[in-house]
Design a protein around this motif. Structure first.
Motif, short mmCIF file in Angstrom:
data_model
loop_
_atom_site.label_atom_id
_atom_site.label_comp_id
_atom_site.label_asym_id
_atom_site.label_seq_id
_atom_site.Cartn_x
_atom_site.Cartn_y
_atom_site.Cartn_z
N LYS A 1 0.73 -1.47 0.20
CA LYS A 1 -0.13 -0.05 -0.01
C LYS A 1 0.81 1.18 -0.09
CE LYS A 1 -4.38 -1.54 2.06
NZ LYS A 1 -4.03 -3.13 1.49
N SER B 1 0.82 4.00 -2.81
CA SER B 1 0.62 5.36 -2.57
C SER B 1 1.67 6.38 -3.24
CB SER B 1 0.64 5.55 -1.17
OG SER B 1 -0.36 4.89 -0.34
N TYR C 1 -4.77 7.18 -5.34
CA TYR C 1 -4.70 6.38 -4.47
C TYR C 1 -3.77 6.76 -3.23
CZ TYR C 1 -4.81 2.22 -1.22
OH TYR C 1 -4.47 1.36 -0.15
N GLY D 1 -2.98 5.23 1.01
CA GLY D 1 -3.32 4.41 2.01
C GLY D 1 -2.17 3.77 2.67
N GLU E 1 -1.79 0.34 5.88
CA GLU E 1 -2.17 -0.79 6.89
C GLU E 1 -1.15 -1.13 7.69
OE1 GLU E 1 -4.64 -3.94 5.22
OE2 GLU E 1 -2.98 -5.08 5.68
N HIS F 1 -6.11 2.64 6.70
CA HIS F 1 -7.00 3.84 6.20
C HIS F 1 -6.76 3.91 4.69
CE1 HIS F 1 -8.70 7.80 6.44
NE2 HIS F 1 -8.22 8.03 5.59
N GLU F 2 -7.81 4.41 3.74
CA GLU F 2 -7.51 4.63 2.35
C GLU F 2 -8.27 5.63 1.87
OE1 GLU F 2 -6.82 0.11 0.44
OE2 GLU F 2 -8.99 0.48 0.95
N GLU F 3 -7.71 6.03 0.85
CA GLU F 3 -8.53 7.23 -0.02
C GLU F 3 -8.19 6.81 -1.54
OE1 GLU F 3 -6.96 11.11 1.08
OE2 GLU F 3 -7.10 10.90 3.21
N LYS F 4 -9.37 6.90 -2.01
CA LYS F 4 -9.34 6.52 -3.36
C LYS F 4 -10.29 7.18 -4.26
CE LYS F 4 -8.61 3.18 -6.96
NZ LYS F 4 -9.43 4.05 -7.87
N GLN G 1 -13.33 7.63 1.04
CA GLN G 1 -12.06 7.58 2.09
C GLN G 1 -12.63 6.98 3.31
OE1 GLN G 1 -10.67 11.47 3.21
NE2 GLN G 1 -12.94 12.25 3.35
N SER H 1 -11.77 4.23 7.15
CA SER H 1 -10.88 3.32 7.86
C SER H 1 -11.58 1.99 7.90
CB SER H 1 -10.66 3.78 9.26
OG SER H 1 -9.90 5.22 9.45
N PRO I 1 -13.17 1.27 1.54
CA PRO I 1 -11.67 0.95 2.16
C PRO I 1 -11.99 -0.17 2.93
CG PRO I 1 -12.72 3.23 2.47
CD PRO I 1 -13.85 2.60 2.05
#
Length: 262
Positions: free
Chosen positions: A74, A78, A84, A86, A88, A107-110, A122, A124, A232
């Motif tokens: 990840k 990024s 993207y 994120g 983990e 946590h992710e933002e796509k 976005q 968690s 996410p």
């Protein structure tokens, strides 16, 4: 008379000397026997300890402790994918020779951009479950070939930046376009996940691993007049599909607490 008395006295002295000499010899023999027994006992004890040490040297040493790390896949994504961002973190703890309790938090933002929409997602997520190691290690090795189960949950939101509503009648009615951003928040999703992977100890207490994941979406909160396109922790929903997939590359360090021989 005197010779007779002298003879009797001589015999008495002789028998006393013989008795004293015999007793002294018996005492010496007893001491020698006791010394021999002590030496033999010491040798036997030492031999047993040596045998025990040899047996221990062929036993498998199991490390117990908290192993914590991150998904470097990840982080790499990024760095190279503009749509993207994120991270983990993951951890596990050994319960027995083959069983571990394990979990992940991230946590992710796509951004999903197509010809018909531009949407940013976005949120968690948290996953928890167990791993079972199918690999029998040799001596002091501590590697894993495992399958695992996770129960996952995510809390997320969408920002619909723009969208075009497709209509079948293109001649009479132009396509409707949304240009004002719309926010959908307080969304949740839950899923079950199976993992298959491996972890290898590359340095003392330092591990690298890879795993494949297959997910089944159990429930989700749908936005009003809209569908989730990315969750996410779960990934793409593939046009309302309930099956998802993923992978991870991990690096982790174990904090050793104690060891057992099996």
């Amino acid at each position: 008379m005197k010779p007779t008395l002298l003879l009797r006295t001589s015999l008495i002295v002789f028998f006393l000397l013989v008795s004293i000499t015999t007793k002294a010899q018996n005492d010496s023999i007893a001491k020698i026997n006791e010394t021999v027994k002590t030496v033999d006992s010491s040798k036997t004890k030492k031999a047993k300890e040596t045998a025990k040490t040899k047996n221990d040297s062929t036993s498998v040493k199991l490390k117990y402790g908290l192993r914590a790390g991150a998904d470097v896949g990840k982080l790499i994504r990024s760095a190279f994918d503009d749509d993207y961002q994120g991270f983990e973190i993951n951890a596990d703890f050994r319960l027995s020779k083959h069983l571990y309790v394990a979990g992940e938090f991230g946590h992710e933002e796509k951004s999903t951009i197509t010809d018909y929409m531009d949407i940013s997602s976005q949120g968690s997520y948290l996953k928890a479950g167990v791993d079972y190691n199918m690999y029998d290690n040799w001596l002091n090795m501590d590697n894993m070939i495992y399958f695992g189960f996770r129960a996952g949950g995510s809390s997320f939101s969408h920002d619909l930046n723009s969208a075009t509503i497709y209509t079948a009648n293109q001649y009479w009615a132009p396509q409707y376009t949304i240009t004002d951003p719309i926010e959908f928040d307080s969304l949740t999703a839950f899923w079950a996940e199976l993992q298959l992977g491996l972890k290898a100890e590359v340095l003392t207490n330092l591990y690298m691993g890879i795993n494949l994941q297959v997910r089944l979406l159990v429930s989700e909160t749908d936005p009003s007049n809209f569908e989730n396109v990315y969750i996410p922790g779960f990934g793409r929903t593939y046009d309302s599909g309930r099956i998802g997939a993923g992978y991870s590359y991990t690096i982790a360090y174990r904090i050793p607490l104690f060891s057992k021989y099996k």
